[in-house]
Design a protein around this motif. Structure first.
Motif, PDB file in Angstrom:
ATOM      1  N   VAL A 113       2.597   8.308   2.942  1.00  0.00           N
ATOM      2  CA  VAL A 113       1.653   8.203   1.826  1.00  0.00           C
ATOM      3  C   VAL A 113       0.276   8.714   2.249  1.00  0.00           C
ATOM      4  O   VAL A 113      -0.371   9.482   1.525  1.00  0.00           O
ATOM      5  CB  VAL A 113       1.582   6.752   1.302  1.00  0.00           C
ATOM      6  CG1 VAL A 113       0.421   6.557   0.340  1.00  0.00           C
ATOM      7  CG2 VAL A 113       2.904   6.365   0.634  1.00  0.00           C
ATOM      8  N   ARG A 147      -1.863  11.818   0.751  1.00  0.00           N
ATOM      9  CA  ARG A 147      -3.217  11.641   0.198  1.00  0.00           C
ATOM     10  C   ARG A 147      -4.251  12.520   0.885  1.00  0.00           C
ATOM     11  O   ARG A 147      -5.202  12.974   0.246  1.00  0.00           O
ATOM     12  CB  ARG A 147      -3.652  10.184   0.314  1.00  0.00           C
ATOM     13  CG  ARG A 147      -2.990   9.283  -0.673  1.00  0.00           C
ATOM     14  CD  ARG A 147      -3.577   7.896  -0.599  1.00  0.00           C
ATOM     15  NE  ARG A 147      -2.813   6.979  -1.428  1.00  0.00           N
ATOM     16  CZ  ARG A 147      -2.747   5.691  -1.250  1.00  0.00           C
ATOM     17  NH1 ARG A 147      -3.411   5.115  -0.254  1.00  0.00           N
ATOM     18  NH2 ARG A 147      -2.031   4.945  -2.049  1.00  0.00           N
ATOM     19  N   THR A 148      -4.104  12.718   2.203  1.00  0.00           N
ATOM     20  CA  THR A 148      -5.102  13.478   2.955  1.00  0.00           C
ATOM     21  C   THR A 148      -4.742  14.946   3.093  1.00  0.00           C
ATOM     22  O   THR A 148      -5.553  15.731   3.579  1.00  0.00           O
ATOM     23  CB  THR A 148      -5.284  12.880   4.363  1.00  0.00           C
ATOM     24  OG1 THR A 148      -4.048  12.961   5.073  1.00  0.00           O
ATOM     25  CG2 THR A 148      -5.781  11.451   4.296  1.00  0.00           C
TER      26      THR A 148
END
Length: 128
Positions: free
Chosen positions: A27, A31-32
């Motif tokens: 996750v 996200r990054t």
């Protein structure tokens, strides 16, 4: 019913823990936008927690299965299983705490102790 019930339950618990450790890393990578590396905030701890688990859990399970095959579902085998699961749960908790802490150190000590004792059992069973 499984011929190795303690190992089966232990493997199931460790399999769930593997997911608990892996999913947040995936996750966070999503996200990054970091598909490789550990340079995003929080990513290094997650990656190392999961990697440490992946380094030690498989050999622990193999040795546990050998012991259970040799001895059945004895208290000795149950003790090995508890040490492995507890050690693998404690270590990633400790990874998120400031060092030194009892969780990280205790987790690896329990894991190493389990692997050492189970390894000695596996070796001595060959000669006995």
């Amino acid at each position: 019913m499984s011929a190795l019930p303690v190992t089966s339950v232990t493997a199931g618990l460790l399999g769930l823990l593997a997911l608990v450790l892996a999913i947040p890393v995936t996750v966070l990578r999503f996200r990054t936008g970091r598909s490789l590396g550990e340079d995003a905030p929080g990513l290094q701890v997650g990656v190392r927690s999961h990697a440490n688990f992946a380094e030690y859990a498989p050999i622990g399970l193999i040795l546990l299965a050998i012991a259970e095959h040799d001895l059945g579902s004895s208290r000795f085998v149950l003790g090995l299983a508890v040490a492995l699961v507890l050690g693998r749960v404690m270590h990633p908790i400790g990874m998120r705490m400031r060092p030194p802490n009892v969780f990280r150190a205790g987790g690896i000590i329990l894991t190493w102790a389990m692997i050492g004792v189970a390894s000695l059992h596996a070796l001595t069973h060959l000669s006995g």
